[in-house]
Structures are given as structure tokens and as C-alpha cells.
Design an enzyme around this catalytic site. Structure first.
Site, short mmCIF file in Angstrom:
data_model
loop_
_atom_site.label_atom_id
_atom_site.label_comp_id
_atom_site.label_asym_id
_atom_site.label_seq_id
_atom_site.Cartn_x
_atom_site.Cartn_y
_atom_site.Cartn_z
N HIS A 247 -14.66 19.00 14.44
CA HIS A 247 -15.49 19.08 15.53
C HIS A 247 -16.03 20.13 15.36
O HIS A 247 -15.55 21.65 15.40
CB HIS A 247 -14.56 19.09 16.80
CG HIS A 247 -15.13 19.10 18.01
ND1 HIS A 247 -15.61 20.31 18.65
CD2 HIS A 247 -15.40 18.02 18.76
CE1 HIS A 247 -16.49 19.94 19.88
NE2 HIS A 247 -16.29 18.80 20.06
N GLU A 299 -17.98 14.26 16.86
CA GLU A 299 -18.84 15.49 16.99
C GLU A 299 -18.82 16.56 15.96
O GLU A 299 -18.64 17.79 16.19
CB GLU A 299 -18.74 16.15 18.54
CG GLU A 299 -18.74 15.21 19.56
CD GLU A 299 -18.68 15.58 21.06
OE1 GLU A 299 -19.31 15.66 21.92
OE2 GLU A 299 -17.25 16.18 21.14
N GLU A 315 -24.72 19.57 18.27
CA GLU A 315 -24.79 19.95 19.45
C GLU A 315 -25.13 21.47 19.99
O GLU A 315 -25.15 22.14 19.00
CB GLU A 315 -23.16 19.67 19.99
CG GLU A 315 -23.06 20.00 21.38
CD GLU A 315 -21.56 19.92 21.72
OE1 GLU A 315 -20.93 19.49 21.23
OE2 GLU A 315 -21.23 20.60 22.86
N CYS A 317 -24.24 23.31 21.97
CA CYS A 317 -23.25 24.23 21.78
C CYS A 317 -22.64 24.78 20.36
O CYS A 317 -22.23 25.83 20.36
CB CYS A 317 -21.82 23.75 22.71
SG CYS A 317 -22.05 23.54 24.42
N CYS A 398 -21.16 20.96 28.99
CA CYS A 398 -20.97 22.47 28.33
C CYS A 398 -22.39 23.00 27.98
O CYS A 398 -22.18 24.09 27.85
CB CYS A 398 -20.09 22.05 27.18
SG CYS A 398 -20.54 20.63 25.90
ZN LIG Z 1 -22.11 21.33 24.41
#
Ligand SMILES: [Zn+2]
Length: 638
Positions: A247, A299, A315, A317, A398
Site C-alpha cells: 500500500h 492501492e 493516490e 495522499c 483522506c
Molecule cells: Zn488519500
């Protein structure tokens, strides 16, 4: 007290605090302004509206309650508290102070007498505390609370919220210390938070606990049934790993925390391992945009050179996590490659995620989209991260709060100092007023239209009367082509650093000129997904072709770029390439025999294609003109 998100006690470079750098104009000033005037309020609105804030109110009230949001929703309140703390320090925005006071009061009221706070565990009718370390995100949430408190401590001093964070950290050290539970959290974050709290309070206890969590990971303790142990980076100890895997956000947050521990304990073995992991990950598992995470499944990072454009996860993040990791490596050892990746990621992941108005976001940032994204109404929570246009909020949300805290603290990532002088890593229009390591004041005014134009003009307003070095990063894409002008004399910069060592007289100006012609970029042939394709970059910006810029009868997947003709640009930042449109006929079978010269045996299209001048736009501003399809990597003709 220095207003810093990351303050190592040693290292090659010392970060210049957020309040010593004012970004006053240009690209990032606009983004910070939108963050302050729109994004922060937008996030607080959704946190209230969905009941994620009132979860705390209900815990404080006691008794059973029906809880809103996913198990990690507390962390979004903490990330926005962190953003509000930075914003208040940056601009003194009244609203930010009021929101900070209200949200922190809710959190403090929900804290248990022993320091524990989490709205998903331990209340009547809920699972007991620490009964689901693999998936429960309790320590992850605690980490975000602590990071938010560090932001406050370093900008405004100790308050009730900082005290609450210390009580929580103490509780965690008791619960998970050497004599406590032999556990780790399924999602790293507590490590980077405890390390920074230890630095901020000059208290080794928290650093020891961060180190303990790092050392405990990598021994197959977490449940790998669903995605394997690598998902949690629990397959291999940090100091033995050679590349990031699993991840992506988990891997990057863990790496940032491990780097903090490596620096504070002088752990050269771990530091070297992390440098190797960064280098291998950048060389083999990173997109042109700086995005990380090749797979929707888990992810996660893919295998080496597995970098499909359309299935890219990237992503938002993970972009933020990559900046956190790279910044720590830069502070520890110097190295322009780290600041280069930070720049690439800021312009092409962080800036791409947020829409220009600051109230809609991409969660995933693919480099190609072949179906029109579904529009998301303003008042709707997007359940899916992958298939829509930018959305105001997500079930797992997030990313918006991560953007908010990153933009509010962005000026802390601009410059550093060392014994030789000052290093400028990011080109922003603004004012720097700080001190060199011996305490001598230095004042710089930076004027630039970057990344629109390549000139960065730095006027020294204040300087010591002895020689020191002003060091400017030359991005790798400009290596060998940048020039610097000092005292009216212009010279080429031979390396990726422009260094000017002299006794600076106040009023003196240094001018860096970076080449901003658009350029074609090709990919390592081992990246199968990018064979026979080119991308276009201009300065730090990656460009893309969006379907709304094509004639109505030309489909995006039929455009071939003529690489023999260099790309051009116009005054407004668009880039043009010469292209042809392939025939639009489908055969009954999409494969054909090849002749001896490896050419398709099909007859050429009856109509010979006319060259098209195709407009490309910065990737970070795609999907702002209605549903569209898009490609960064374009097939090349010939
Ligand atoms: Zn995120």
C-alpha cells in the site's frame, strides 16, 4: 520554537521555518489563498455535515451511540486541525483560529482519563480498544492527532490540545512500550508523529516508542490474508527492504517515520536502506507525474516498471507521503534529486488533485482516462475513488485534508541553511527573512513567474558582511542549460546546483534562468505500457491531451504525435504538437499479420491523414471543462 513540520536535531541541511518564508505571489500563493479561503472551510463543512465531528460529542456524552463515518474518520478532523494551526500561523486568519478552538475542544472532551481518544473503539457497544490493530486505524488516528498538536506547539506554543496529545502519547507509550502489547498499527503514521513529538518536546521517550514500532514491523505480525503482508510493509523489516512495496501511502508514511528514527539514533544502516528504497522506487515504480501506486488492488506499488497510465492509482495522499519522505532525505543528506521529486509531485499530483476553486478533488490521479468521468453533484459524497470527476468529498476522504495541511505549511519546504549559507529548493515568489547557522540575519526577495516563465530573480536585502553561499537548485530537466547572472555577468551553470559565493551587498541581485521550451519525454522500454509513446513536459509541468481540445471528429485514441517536429508553446501556457489522426475503422479483429519488414500487412488508410496542430494543457488542470478523456503519454508516428 521554530514553525516547522519536520525539525531533525541533526542533518546536512536545516529547514527554514514556515514563518521565515512568505509566498507572496504566483502559482503557490494562489493555491495557498484558495486553500485558506475555500478548502479549509469546505473540509470543516463536510466533517460537520457527515457527523464525523459529532462522533466526538457523542463519545464525550457517554453511553451507546450510532457512529458516523469509516473507522478512520477521526483522522480527518486531526488533519484539518493541523491545517488550521499552520494557516493561523501563516496568515492569522480569524476563522482558522475559531475553527481550531471549536474542533480541538470537541476532541479534548472525548478524551478518556488515561489519555486514550478514538470514537470507533472502547465506548459502550463498541469493540474494545486495540482489538483490531490490523484494520482499526487507532494508532494511525492517534498519530494524526499528535502531528496536529506538534503544528500548534511549534507555531503558538503549548495549549490544552497539545496537553491532550501528550496524554495520548504517554498512554501509547505505556500501552505499547517494551513491557506492553507487542503490537503495531496496520496503517503506519504513529511513528512519524511520535518522532516529531519527541523532537518538539526534546523527550526521548516518544522517539524510543517510534523506534520500537519501526523495529516491530516486518515480521509478519499483521493479517496478510487479503493483500499479503507486504500491503502493511510487514513482510520485511525496514532496514532490510530494498524498494517500497505494498500500500503506497502506508509505505511512504512508514518511510518518513523510519527516516526520522534513523536520523535521531544515528542509524546509518537504516538510513542507507531508506536511501536505497527511495532510489529504486523512483527509478522503477514512479510515474512521470511523481505519482506512486500502480495498482488499484491494494492501492499499492506494482512490480518494477509496472506503470500503466490508465490503471494508475497515484493516490493524492501518496503524493503527500512522497513529499514527506523526500524532504526528510533532503534534510539528512542534501541532494537535489529529492527536491526535484518534491517539485514534480507538488505540480503534478498535489496541484492536479484539487480543482482550481479548491472544493473538489481527485483521489486517484491516472495518467490516462478512456471513458468520460461521471460528474459528482456538489452535495454528494463520492463512494468510489476511481471513476468520477473530481468530487467534493469521499466516503474515505483522506485526500482533501491532506492537501489542506500540505498547502498551509508549504513555505516550510522552500529553503534550508547550512554552514556555507542558504539553499533555495523551490522557486516561489516571496520574501525570506531568516538567519544563517551562526545567527546572522539574511533577507531575500524572490521575483519569479515560475513555472510560467523560467527567470528567478533573487535580490539580497540583508546579508552578513562576510562571504557566504547562495545555492539554487537547478532541476534535472534543466541540467546543462541553465544560466546565472551575477553582477551583470552571465554564465552557464555546469551542474544541478547554481552556487554563488561572495560578500553580498544589500540590493545585489542574482538571476537564474531556466530553459522553459516544451520538450518531448520518452520512457524506459521496460515500462511496457509506454512503448512507442511520448509525453510532453515544460519546466516542472507534465502536459496532457484532453479530448475537449480535439476536433469533434477526432477521437483521442487515434491521435499520433509527430516527434520529428518539436513542440511549441504560447504565451498562455498551452503547448502544441503536430499530430495525425489514424483511420477510425474497426476491423473485425484488432490484430494482423506482419510482413518481413515488420510492417502491418493491412493496406494504408485510403485517406491520407492531414497533420493536426494539437493543443496540450498542464496535466494539473485537466478535467475542468466538463467530462473528458485524457492522455499524458501519446502514441508517436513513424
Ligand atoms: Zn488519500
Amino acid at each position: 520554537v521554530s514553525a516547522l513540520p519536520v525539525a531533525p536535531t541533526s542533518g546536512a541541511l536545516r529547514p527554514v521555518p514556515l514563518d521565515h518564508v512568505r509566498i507572496t505571489g504566483g502559482y503557490w500563493a494562489d493555491r495557498q489563498q484558495i486553500n485558506a479561503s475555500a478548502t479549509l472551510q469546505h473540509c470543516v463543512y463536510w466533517l460537520d455535515r457527515l457527523g464525523w465531528v459529532s462522533n466526538f460529542t457523542k463519545v464525550a456524552a457517554g453511553g451507546e451511540f450510532s457512529r458516523a463515518g469509516r473507522e478512520f474518520s477521526d483522522s480527518e478532523i486531526y488533519k484539518i486541525i493541523e491545517a488550521l494551526a499552520w494557516e493561523q500561523a501563516r496568515t492569522g486568519l480569524d476563522w482558522a483560529g475559531e475553527a481550531y478552538a471549536r474542533l480541538t475542544a470537541e476532541v479534548i472532551a472525548a478524551q478518556q482519563p488515561d489519555g486514550y481518544v478514538n470514537t470507533n473503539f472502547g465506548s459502550p457497544g463498541q469493540q474494545p480498544r486495540y482489538s483490531d490493530l490490523d484494520w482499526g486505524h487507532e494508532l494511525y488516528c492517534a498519530g494524526h492527532l499528535i502531528q496536529a498538536a506538534v503544528a500548534r506547539l511549534r507555531t503558538a506554543g503549548r495549549d490544552d490540545f497539545v496537553d491532550a496529545a501528550v496524554r495520548l502519547a504517554d498512554h501509547i507509550c505505556r500501552e505499547f512500550g517494551p513491557d506492553g502489547r507487542d503490537g503495531i498499527c496496520g496503517h503506519p503514521e504513529i511513528e512519524v508523529a511520535l518522532a516529531e513529538l519527541g523532537r518538539a518536546l526534546d523527550d526521548r521517550t516518544y522517539l524510543d516508542q517510534a523506534r520500537l514500532f519501526i523495529d516491530r514491523r516486518g515480521h509478519g505480525q499483521l493479517d496478510g490474508t487479503l493483500f499479503g503482508s507486504s500491503y502493511f510493509q510487514d513482510d520485511e523489516p525496514v532496514r532490510e527492504a530494498t524498494v517500497l512495496r505494498g500500500h503506497a501511502v502506508r509505505a511512504l508514511y512508514l518511510s518518513a517515520g523510519a527516516m526520522d528514527v534513523a536520523v535521531e539514533y544515528d542509524d546509518d544502516e537504516m538510513r542507507a536502506a531508506l536511501q536505497t528504497q527511495w532510489a529504486n522506487t523512483v527509478a522503477r515504480r514512479t510515474y512521470l507525474t511523481g505519482g506512486m501506486g500502480s495498482r488499484h488492488d491494494g492501492e499499492s506499488f506494482g512490480s518494477d516498471f509496472e506503470l500503466p497510465s490508465d490503471r494508475a492509482y497515484c493516490e493524492t495522499c501518496a503524493g503527500v507521503g512522497s513529499i514527506m519522505f523526500s524532504w526528510r532525505l533532503l534534510l539528512a543528506g542534501g541532494g537535489n534529486e529529492y527536491a526535484d521529486l518534491i517539485e514534480r509531485t507538488l505540480y503534478n499530483v498535489v496541484a492536479a488533485s484539487a480543482e482550481a476553486d479548491g472544493t473538489r478533488f481527485f483521489y486517484v490521479n491516472p495518467l490516462e482516462r478512456n471513458e468520460l468521468g461521471a460528474p459528482v453533484p456538489d452535495d454528494e459524497v463520492s463512494p468510489r475513488a476511481s471513476s468520477s470527476e473530481r468530487a467534493p468529498w469521499f466516503t474515505v476522504s483522506c485526500c482533501p485534508t491532506n492537501i489542506a495541511r500540505t498547502l498551509a505549511s508549504l513555505s516550510a519546504y522552500v529553503a534550508t541553511t547550512d554552514e556555507s549559507g542558504l539553499q533555495l529548493h523551490q522557486f516561489v515568489e516571496g520574501e525570506i527573512d531568516t538567519t544563517l547557522t551562526d545567527g546572522s540575519p539574511v533577507g531575500l526577495s524572490i521575483r519569479t513567474d515560475y513555472p510560467h516563465r523560467g527567470r528567478v530573480s533573487i535580490t539580497v536585502r540583508q546579508a552578513p558582511s562576510y562571504p557566504w553561499t547562495l545555492s539554487l537548485r537547478v532541476p534535472s530537466w534543466a541540467a546543462g542549460r541553465a544560466t546565472i547572472t551575477v553582477g551583470g555577468a552571465t554564465s552557464a551553470v555546469p551542474s544541478t546546483h547554481a552556487e554563488v559565493e561572495r560578500v553580498f551587498v544589500p540590493g545585489e541581485t542574482v538571476e537564474l534562468e531556466l530553459p522553459m521550451e516544451p520538450r518531448f519525454t520518452s520512457a524506459d522500454p521496460r515500462i511496457d505500457a509506454l512503448r512507442a509513446q511520448v509525453a510532453v513536459e515544460r519546466g516542472p509541468l507534465v502536459y496532457c491531451l484532453e479530448s475537449v481540445d480535439l476536433p469533434p471528429d477526432v477521437a483521442l485514441d487515434r491521435v499520433d504525435v509527430d516527434r520529428a517536429i518539436p513542440p511549441t508553446d504560447d504565451a498562455r501556457g498551452s503547448v502544441f504538437v503536430s499530430a495525425t489522426a489514424r483511420s477510425a475503422d474497426d476491423g473485425g479483429w484488432p490484430y494482423c499479420a506482419v510482413d518481413g519488414e515488420d510492417r502491418a500487412s493491412q493496406p494504408p488508410p485510403a485517406q491520407s491523414p492531414e497533420p493536426l496542430a494539437v493543443r496540450l494543457i498542464p496535466y494539473n488542470s485537466w478535467a475542468e471543462r466538463g467530462p473528458s478523456t485524457m492522455r499524458v503519454w501519446l502514441p508517436k508516428s513513424g
